[in-house]
Design an enzyme around this catalytic site. Structure first.
Site, mmCIF file in Angstrom:
data_model
loop_
_atom_site.group_PDB
_atom_site.id
_atom_site.type_symbol
_atom_site.label_atom_id
_atom_site.label_comp_id
_atom_site.label_asym_id
_atom_site.label_seq_id
_atom_site.Cartn_x
_atom_site.Cartn_y
_atom_site.Cartn_z
ATOM 1 N N TYR A 206 42.663 -6.953 28.128
ATOM 2 C CA TYR A 206 41.321 -6.608 27.677
ATOM 3 C C TYR A 206 41.336 -6.285 26.182
ATOM 4 C CZ TYR A 206 36.881 -4.002 27.539
ATOM 5 O OH TYR A 206 35.617 -3.549 27.233
ATOM 6 N N SER B 84 35.531 -3.158 21.563
ATOM 7 C CA SER B 84 36.048 -1.946 22.204
ATOM 8 C C SER B 84 37.081 -1.316 21.288
ATOM 9 C CB SER B 84 36.709 -2.296 23.545
ATOM 10 O OG SER B 84 37.436 -1.194 24.063
ATOM 11 N N LYS C 23 39.367 -8.129 23.070
ATOM 12 C CA LYS C 23 38.420 -7.422 22.209
ATOM 13 C C LYS C 23 38.845 -7.476 20.739
ATOM 14 C CE LYS C 23 35.405 -6.342 25.307
ATOM 15 N NZ LYS C 23 34.050 -6.914 25.256
#
Length: 265
Positions: A169, A156, A173
């Site tokens: 998150y 991401s 990533k």
């Protein structure tokens, strides 16, 4: 290279062409980005094993993609027994696993990491990073070590820049990007390993980032729109194709030009 289980008669629901002789395992593919990747690969003739947590949603995805080309294995990505079962089923059904697409992910928390529950952080890393390593280890030993192939990790842009309110998150990533480098180094020359780092793609997973304000959100992108799963499907198809045979250890940013707005104004 083909195997005795090739099925040249099937034409799945997405308009699959002649059997390519290749097989892909795609995690988290019952909907969203994973399903978009599955559509791209089955359309070029690959056979697929797809995974997902919800058995009913997975069955529906298999039917849409074409049950003559695609099997589904329900389970949680971080469950090692599920990882083993998915790879075993792919090998039983198709005799090979040329491509692994690590797409399964979670983002259960929104807020500053200064107040982040560490148990939640562990869950994010288990699902987003450790599961990807587990699947990579299993496909390596089951097929790729002796026969070659490719791995694509779905990272991401949150992993290559600061990501306010989705820091856990983003950290996971970023780890996915480094996992890509480590695997690319270790698995060369037979297996190429790359990552894709999307910006916001219109999926249920990312809905909170644009729901009710899509036009405003899209205005931040020079190309004037948010991503759609097909955008990532096309990138994954390229990275697992013969046209990408001299590409490994790279993270392909697919962001509609968003990073162009990060410069000095």
């Amino acid at each position: 290279m083909t195997d005795g289980n090739s099925n040249n008669s099937g034409h799945g629901g997405t308009g699959a062409g002649a059997d390519s002789g290749k097989v892909a395992l795609i995690t988290g593919a019952s909907r969203g980005i994973g399903y978009g990747i599955a559509e791209s690969l089955v359309a070029r003739g690959d056979r697929l094993c797809i995974t997902g947590r919800n058995e009913d949603a997975l069955k529906a995805a298999v039917e849409r993609l074409g049950a003559d080309r695609v099997i589904g294995v329900a389970g949680k990505a971080h469950d090692e027994a599920h990882q083993a079962h998915a790879v075993e089923r792919a090998m039983e059904a198709f005799g090979r696993v040329d491509f692994l697409i690590n797409n399964a992910g979670t983002n259960p928390v929104f807020g500053p990491i200064a107040d982040l529950d560490l148990g939640v952080a562990r869950k994010v890393f288990e699902t987003n990073v450790i599961s990807a390593l587990g699947f990579a280890q299993r496909t390596w030993h089951a097929w790729q070590k002796d026969n070659g192939g490719a791995i694509v990790n779905i990272a991401s842009i949150a992993g290559v820049s600061a990501s306010p309110f989705i820091g856990a998150y983003g950290m996971s990533k970023a780890a996915m990007v480094n996992l890509t480098l480590q695997l690319a180094h270790e698995m060369a020359p037979g297996v190429r390993v790359n990552a894709i780092a999307p910006a916001v793609v219109k999926t249920k997973f990312a809905q909170a980032l644009y729901e009710g304000r899509e036009e405003e959100a899209a205005a931040a992108y020079p190309l004037g729109r948010l991503g759609v799963p097909e955008d990532i499907g096309g990138a994954a198809a390229f990275l697992t194709s013969a046209q990408a045979e001299w590409i490994t250890g790279q993270t392909l940013v697919v962001d509609g030009g968003m990073f162009l707005n990060a410069g000095v104004h």
